[in-house]
Structures are given as C-alpha cells and as structure tokens.
Design a protein around this motif. Sequence first.
Motif, PDB file in Angstrom:
ATOM      1  N   GLY A 240       0.778  -1.225   0.000  1.00 35.80           N
ATOM      2  CA  GLY A 240       0.000   0.000   0.000  1.00 35.80           C
ATOM      3  C   GLY A 240       0.814   1.282   0.000  1.00 35.80           C
ATOM      4  O   GLY A 240       0.249   2.375   0.129  1.00 35.80           O
ATOM      5  N   LEU A 241       2.144   1.176  -0.148  1.00 35.30           N
ATOM      6  CA  LEU A 241       2.992   2.363  -0.100  1.00 35.30           C
ATOM      7  C   LEU A 241       3.579   2.728  -1.464  1.00 35.30           C
ATOM      8  O   LEU A 241       4.500   3.537  -1.549  1.00 35.30           O
ATOM      9  CB  LEU A 241       4.116   2.163   0.922  1.00 35.30           C
ATOM     10  CG  LEU A 241       3.666   1.963   2.371  1.00 35.30           C
ATOM     11  CD1 LEU A 241       4.866   1.817   3.295  1.00 35.30           C
ATOM     12  CD2 LEU A 241       2.779   3.116   2.836  1.00 35.30           C
ATOM     13  N   GLY A 242       3.066   2.108  -2.535  1.00 36.74           N
ATOM     14  CA  GLY A 242       3.453   2.513  -3.880  1.00 36.74           C
ATOM     15  C   GLY A 242       4.641   1.795  -4.478  1.00 36.74           C
ATOM     16  O   GLY A 242       5.104   2.163  -5.564  1.00 36.74           O
ATOM     17  N   TYR A 243       5.171   0.769  -3.793  1.00 36.11           N
ATOM     18  CA  TYR A 243       6.297   0.019  -4.330  1.00 36.11           C
ATOM     19  C   TYR A 243       5.803  -1.068  -5.280  1.00 36.11           C
ATOM     20  O   TYR A 243       4.807  -1.754  -5.002  1.00 36.11           O
ATOM     21  CB  TYR A 243       7.107  -0.618  -3.198  1.00 36.11           C
ATOM     22  CG  TYR A 243       7.848   0.396  -2.360  1.00 36.11           C
ATOM     23  CD1 TYR A 243       9.088   0.888  -2.744  1.00 36.11           C
ATOM     24  CD2 TYR A 243       7.280   0.868  -1.168  1.00 36.11           C
ATOM     25  CE1 TYR A 243       9.755   1.826  -1.971  1.00 36.11           C
ATOM     26  CE2 TYR A 243       7.948   1.803  -0.389  1.00 36.11           C
ATOM     27  CZ  TYR A 243       9.178   2.283  -0.796  1.00 36.11           C
ATOM     28  OH  TYR A 243       9.831   3.213  -0.033  1.00 36.11           O
ATOM     29  N   THR A 244       6.503  -1.248  -6.399  1.00 33.57           N
ATOM     30  CA  THR A 244       6.134  -2.291  -7.343  1.00 33.57           C
ATOM     31  C   THR A 244       6.539  -3.655  -6.796  1.00 33.57           C
ATOM     32  O   THR A 244       7.385  -3.768  -5.898  1.00 33.57           O
ATOM     33  CB  THR A 244       6.826  -2.090  -8.695  1.00 33.57           C
ATOM     34  OG1 THR A 244       8.250  -2.239  -8.512  1.00 33.57           O
ATOM     35  CG2 THR A 244       6.515  -0.712  -9.275  1.00 33.57           C
TER      36      THR A 244
END
Length: 277
Positions: A240-244
Amino acid sequence: MDALYTVTNNETEYARLEDQAAGLAELMDNRLIHAPLQQPPLQLIDVGCGSGTVTRHLASKYPIARVYGIDLSPVPTGIGHDPPNVEFLVGDMRQMLKKDARFVPGSTDFVFSRMLALGMTDWPGYVRDMASLLRSGGWVEMQEYTLDWYLHGSYCSADWEWLRVLHGAAREKGRDLRCGTNMQVYMEQAGLVDISVKAYRVPMGTWLVGERPETKRIGEHAAREYGVLFCQVVSKMLQGLGYTKEKIEEFQMMTLKDQAAQEGKEKRFYVTIGRKP
C-alpha cells in the motif's frame, strides 16, 4: 496492537517461535524473566504470548498465582503442559482493559511482553496502559530487538537500503522498529521507576561461540531464519505504499544477503524492566 499479525501465523511460524524461545533462553542463561519479583505474585500477564512458552514458565514458577497468556491468535495445543493456574485468552490486551474485570487498574503484579514490534502501533500508550495495571511495587518487563546491525562492534546497517525503507514504512504505519533501545524512554514517560536495561548480543551465525557458548543456538536460528522472516516483513510492511512487486522483490534479495551469517555481524536484544512506585 494492529489486528493483522505482520508475519504469517501458522504451524511453521509456531515452530520457529519455539526454536527462537529456546535460543533466547540459552542466551540469557535460562533467565526468562529479569524483574526482581520480591513477594509471591498473585496475578501475572504475558502479552503477545505466541506459543505460550513464557506463560507456562511463569505459571510453573509461581503456582499460587493466576497467569494469563494473551495473544491475537489462539495458542496452539500440544506444545507444552498447561499448569492448572494458567489461562490463555484471544484478543487485544488494550481492548480487554476496557471490558474485562480481571484486568482493572492495580490488579496485577507483573506484566511481560516479548517481540511485539511488528504489530505494535502505539508504544507510549501500550506501556502506559500496562503500567496502570500494576499494583504498587509491581513490575513490567519488555524484551525487544532493535533493527540495527553491527559488524565487529561498529554500526554497519546505516547504508542498507531495504532497512532504511523498512524503518520509514514502519514509522508511516505507526511502528517503532527501534523499540528495544527506546523502551527506557517509554517506561519513564509511563511513570515507572527503577528502570534498567540489559543488552544481549545476538550473532548472525556461530562465530561468537568460542567466547560466548550461550550464543550458539540463537546465532544458528538468526542466520537460518531471520532472512526469510524479514522477507515476509518487508513484503507486508511495504504493501500500500506505492512500491512495485519487482522493487519489493529487489529489497527481499538485499534482505537475504544482509541477513546471512558473517564473522563479526550481530544485532542486539534488549530486556527493559520498570517498577510502579
């Protein structure tokens, strides 16, 4: 505490917890608790009891006391003998304080917890609540790692990208992965006194055995298990923190590399105790 356990809670994890508990017991010369309980205690609580190892130890050591082991998940059966004075409860300890008459302020002689860092989202509030449970003269004991590593005595993990990202993600989600070294401050803020801290060295591997034989089992466990463990932690903490997916997998590979056994590499396990005036 966060209702979602950060590490998968299953039979494999319970087996790991049992092995880790045995290693920590050897590391601490079988001194599972450090608080100097002077008078026979009447009520003791083990928060985040996991497989119940410490809970059963407390119940056996203090047979006239009522001992509660509390965890977000049911304690597995068949691991050890349950003394008649032990009771395991499922739930969030801080929520129980609001509705369970057994856990009212001033009701308890000793509160113990170990390795809650991955789920705890409010350390100051938790320590304050546990202090409120104590009778005058009662003790709190909290045993936690701090997620920093050392090489030949010098801090070595400052440049580990995966760890820097993990600490940042943890802070964003309200967690303190340096709670081991911060616990003294939390206890001071909660009004506890006679606070003391003991730091134990946990080697990554068996390189310290010649000097400190008691580190063998926990060192083997750390080298074998912690890389895999923190791969899970990295994956779940970064959700949920935008890391792929690819970036998280890259961090996981870094984690495995940095957690491998190495001569001179270690982390610290902190035991902090405090007394209610």
